[in-house]
Design a protein around this motif. Structure first.
Motif, PDB file in Angstrom:
ATOM      1  N   ILE A  24      -0.356 -17.952 -10.497  1.00 27.76           N
ATOM      2  CA  ILE A  24      -0.901 -16.971 -11.431  1.00 27.76           C
ATOM      3  C   ILE A  24      -2.151 -16.321 -10.836  1.00 27.76           C
ATOM      4  CG2 ILE A  24      -1.987 -16.691 -13.708  1.00 27.76           C
ATOM      5  CD1 ILE A  24      -0.043 -18.969 -14.640  1.00 27.76           C
ATOM      6  N   GLU A  25      -3.013 -17.137 -10.224  1.00 33.00           N
ATOM      7  CA  GLU A  25      -4.219 -16.594  -9.593  1.00 33.00           C
ATOM      8  C   GLU A  25      -3.863 -15.689  -8.421  1.00 33.00           C
ATOM      9  OE1 GLU A  25      -6.703 -19.884  -8.550  1.00 33.00           O
ATOM     10  OE2 GLU A  25      -7.301 -20.257 -10.618  1.00 33.00           O
ATOM     11  N   ALA A  26      -2.861 -16.083  -7.625  1.00 30.74           N
ATOM     12  CA  ALA A  26      -2.447 -15.261  -6.484  1.00 30.74           C
ATOM     13  C   ALA A  26      -1.913 -13.917  -6.959  1.00 30.74           C
ATOM     14  CB  ALA A  26      -1.390 -16.005  -5.661  1.00 30.74           C
ATOM     15  N   ARG A  27      -1.157 -13.909  -8.038  1.00 30.60           N
ATOM     16  CA  ARG A  27      -0.631 -12.653  -8.584  1.00 30.60           C
ATOM     17  C   ARG A  27      -1.766 -11.747  -9.062  1.00 30.60           C
ATOM     18  NH1 ARG A  27       2.943 -14.215 -12.834  1.00 30.60           N
ATOM     19  NH2 ARG A  27       1.117 -14.252 -14.152  1.00 30.60           N
ATOM     20  N   GLU A  28      -2.737 -12.336  -9.766  1.00 34.60           N
ATOM     21  CA  GLU A  28      -3.867 -11.544 -10.247  1.00 34.60           C
ATOM     22  C   GLU A  28      -4.701 -11.014  -9.086  1.00 34.60           C
ATOM     23  OE1 GLU A  28      -5.892 -14.169 -12.882  1.00 34.60           O
ATOM     24  OE2 GLU A  28      -4.423 -13.933 -14.480  1.00 34.60           O
ATOM     25  N   ASN A  29      -4.936 -11.864  -8.093  1.00 38.32           N
ATOM     26  CA  ASN A  29      -5.745 -11.443  -6.948  1.00 38.32           C
ATOM     27  C   ASN A  29      -5.054 -10.359  -6.138  1.00 38.32           C
ATOM     28  OD1 ASN A  29      -7.740 -13.246  -7.647  1.00 38.32           O
ATOM     29  ND2 ASN A  29      -7.029 -14.845  -6.252  1.00 38.32           N
ATOM     30  N   ALA A  30      -3.740 -10.473  -5.954  1.00 37.35           N
ATOM     31  CA  ALA A  30      -3.012  -9.461  -5.189  1.00 37.35           C
ATOM     32  C   ALA A  30      -3.097  -8.105  -5.872  1.00 37.35           C
ATOM     33  CB  ALA A  30      -1.545  -9.878  -5.018  1.00 37.35           C
ATOM     34  N   GLY A  31      -3.054  -8.083  -7.181  1.00 33.25           N
ATOM     35  CA  GLY A  31      -3.152  -6.828  -7.918  1.00 33.25           C
ATOM     36  C   GLY A  31      -4.556  -6.268  -7.937  1.00 33.25           C
ATOM     37  N   ARG A  84       0.823  -1.220   0.000  1.00 31.09           N
ATOM     38  CA  ARG A  84       0.000   0.000   0.000  1.00 31.09           C
ATOM     39  C   ARG A  84       0.854   1.267   0.000  1.00 31.09           C
ATOM     40  NH1 ARG A  84      -5.594  -0.595   2.003  1.00 31.09           N
ATOM     41  NH2 ARG A  84      -5.953  -2.831   2.190  1.00 31.09           N
ATOM     42  N   GLY A  85       1.992   1.204   0.685  1.00 30.22           N
ATOM     43  CA  GLY A  85       2.857   2.381   0.762  1.00 30.22           C
ATOM     44  C   GLY A  85       3.414   2.771  -0.595  1.00 30.22           C
ATOM     45  N   ARG A  86       3.863   1.808  -1.346  1.00 33.86           N
ATOM     46  CA  ARG A  86       4.438   2.088  -2.669  1.00 33.86           C
ATOM     47  C   ARG A  86       3.398   1.981  -3.771  1.00 33.86           C
ATOM     48  NH1 ARG A  86       9.639  -1.597  -3.219  1.00 33.86           N
ATOM     49  NH2 ARG A  86       8.043  -3.146  -2.889  1.00 33.86           N
ATOM     50  N   ASP A  87       2.202   1.457  -3.406  1.00 36.21           N
ATOM     51  CA  ASP A  87       1.098   1.271  -4.348  1.00 36.21           C
ATOM     52  C   ASP A  87       1.525   0.415  -5.551  1.00 36.21           C
ATOM     53  OD1 ASP A  87      -1.572   1.552  -5.046  1.00 36.21           O
ATOM     54  OD2 ASP A  87      -1.128   3.207  -6.417  1.00 36.21           O
ATOM     55  N   CYS A  88       2.105  -0.752  -5.210  1.00 33.19           N
ATOM     56  CA  CYS A  88       2.536  -1.660  -6.286  1.00 33.19           C
ATOM     57  C   CYS A  88       2.510  -3.108  -5.807  1.00 33.19           C
ATOM     58  CB  CYS A  88       3.932  -1.299  -6.777  1.00 33.19           C
ATOM     59  SG  CYS A  88       5.216  -1.552  -5.568  1.00 33.19           S
ATOM     60  N   LEU A  89       2.588  -3.991  -6.761  1.00 33.59           N
ATOM     61  CA  LEU A  89       2.636  -5.425  -6.483  1.00 33.59           C
ATOM     62  C   LEU A  89       4.051  -5.811  -6.084  1.00 33.59           C
ATOM     63  CD1 LEU A  89       0.986  -8.094  -6.638  1.00 33.59           C
ATOM     64  CD2 LEU A  89       1.877  -8.349  -8.951  1.00 33.59           C
ATOM     65  N   VAL A  90       4.186  -6.514  -4.960  1.00 33.51           N
ATOM     66  CA  VAL A  90       5.496  -6.954  -4.478  1.00 33.51           C
ATOM     67  C   VAL A  90       5.572  -8.471  -4.652  1.00 33.51           C
ATOM     68  CG1 VAL A  90       7.011  -7.141  -2.480  1.00 33.51           C
ATOM     69  CG2 VAL A  90       5.618  -5.099  -2.808  1.00 33.51           C
ATOM     70  N   THR A  91       6.645  -8.924  -5.266  1.00 33.91           N
ATOM     71  CA  THR A  91       6.847 -10.358  -5.483  1.00 33.91           C
ATOM     72  C   THR A  91       8.095 -10.803  -4.738  1.00 33.91           C
ATOM     73  OG1 THR A  91       5.839 -10.215  -7.660  1.00 33.91           O
ATOM     74  CG2 THR A  91       7.195 -12.139  -7.223  1.00 33.91           C
ATOM     75  N   GLU A  92       7.926 -11.819  -3.896  1.00 32.25           N
ATOM     76  CA  GLU A  92       9.048 -12.407  -3.171  1.00 32.25           C
ATOM     77  C   GLU A  92       9.338 -13.765  -3.789  1.00 32.25           C
ATOM     78  OE1 GLU A  92       8.673 -11.942   1.264  1.00 32.25           O
ATOM     79  OE2 GLU A  92       6.629 -11.422   0.615  1.00 32.25           O
ATOM     80  N   ARG A  93      10.619 -14.120  -3.875  1.00 31.32           N
ATOM     81  CA  ARG A  93      11.011 -15.397  -4.471  1.00 31.32           C
ATOM     82  C   ARG A  93      11.969 -16.129  -3.533  1.00 31.32           C
ATOM     83  NH1 ARG A  93      10.538 -11.930  -8.777  1.00 31.32           N
ATOM     84  NH2 ARG A  93       9.302 -12.702 -10.512  1.00 31.32           N
ATOM     85  N   VAL A  94      11.793 -17.452  -3.457  1.00 34.20           N
ATOM     86  CA  VAL A  94      12.670 -18.306  -2.655  1.00 34.20           C
ATOM     87  C   VAL A  94      12.963 -19.555  -3.471  1.00 34.20           C
ATOM     88  CG1 VAL A  94      12.847 -19.696  -0.554  1.00 34.20           C
ATOM     89  CG2 VAL A  94      11.746 -17.472  -0.469  1.00 34.20           C
ATOM     90  N   THR A  95      14.210 -19.973  -3.489  1.00 35.20           N
ATOM     91  CA  THR A  95      14.600 -21.204  -4.184  1.00 35.20           C
ATOM     92  C   THR A  95      14.775 -22.316  -3.159  1.00 35.20           C
ATOM     93  OG1 THR A  95      15.772 -19.887  -5.813  1.00 35.20           O
ATOM     94  CG2 THR A  95      16.290 -22.225  -5.747  1.00 35.20           C
ATOM     95  N   GLY A  96      14.390 -23.507  -3.537  1.00 33.27           N
ATOM     96  CA  GLY A  96      14.567 -24.655  -2.641  1.00 33.27           C
ATOM     97  C   GLY A  96      13.232 -25.165  -2.151  1.00 33.27           C
TER      98      GLY A  96
END
Length: 140
Positions: A127-134, A98-110
């Motif tokens: 894909i659904e989670a990304r669409e819903n978050a936006g 909300r502060g930056r008013d953008c979608l934030v994506t975190e990535r973890v390998t393993g």
């Protein structure tokens, strides 16, 4: 019937019929040998018939064991590939900042993180989670 003849007959019959794939292979091979004996040039004694059946069963068991080993090796290779794929998997979590008013994506390998909201990259859930978050901010 000599041992060499028994082995040759058993080999030829097994080559033509292939593995029995039945639980009671004695009955299967007994029927095969009886059917073969109908067209034989000389009558087949019970001892000869049993010798041929036992020789075919030995070939059958050896072939089945060979196939079990191959299947076990293939299963082990597939399991190893699946483990390697999971260890190198990319897990993704999307949220709206909300502060930056953008979608934030975190990535973890393993391995998959234990917190909720992590999905394997490229999966339908991700894909659904990304669409819903936006979309959450559009309707808030």
């Amino acid at each position: 019937m000599r041992d060499a003849t028994v082995t040759a007959v058993a080999g030829k019959l097994f080559k033509v019929c292939g593995p029995s794939w039945v639980e009671d292979s004695y009955m299967h091979w007994s029927a095969v040998v009886k059917a073969w004996a109908v067209g034989a040039t000389r009558s087949l004694h019970d001892e000869d018939r049993q010798a041929v059946i036992y020789a075919i069963q030995a070939l059958d068991e050896a072939e089945m064991e060979r196939r079990r080993v191959i299947e076990a090796e293939e299963d082990a290779a597939a399991e190893l590939a699946a483990i390697e794929e999971l260890q190198g998997a990319l897990w993704v979590r999307h949220s709206w900042d909300r502060g930056r008013d953008c979608l934030v994506t975190e990535r973890v390998t393993g391995r998959r993180p234990t917190e909720p909201g992590w999905y394997r990259q490229g999966s339908i859930d991700e894909i659904e989670a990304r669409e819903n978050a936006g979309q959450k901010e559009l309707f808030a």
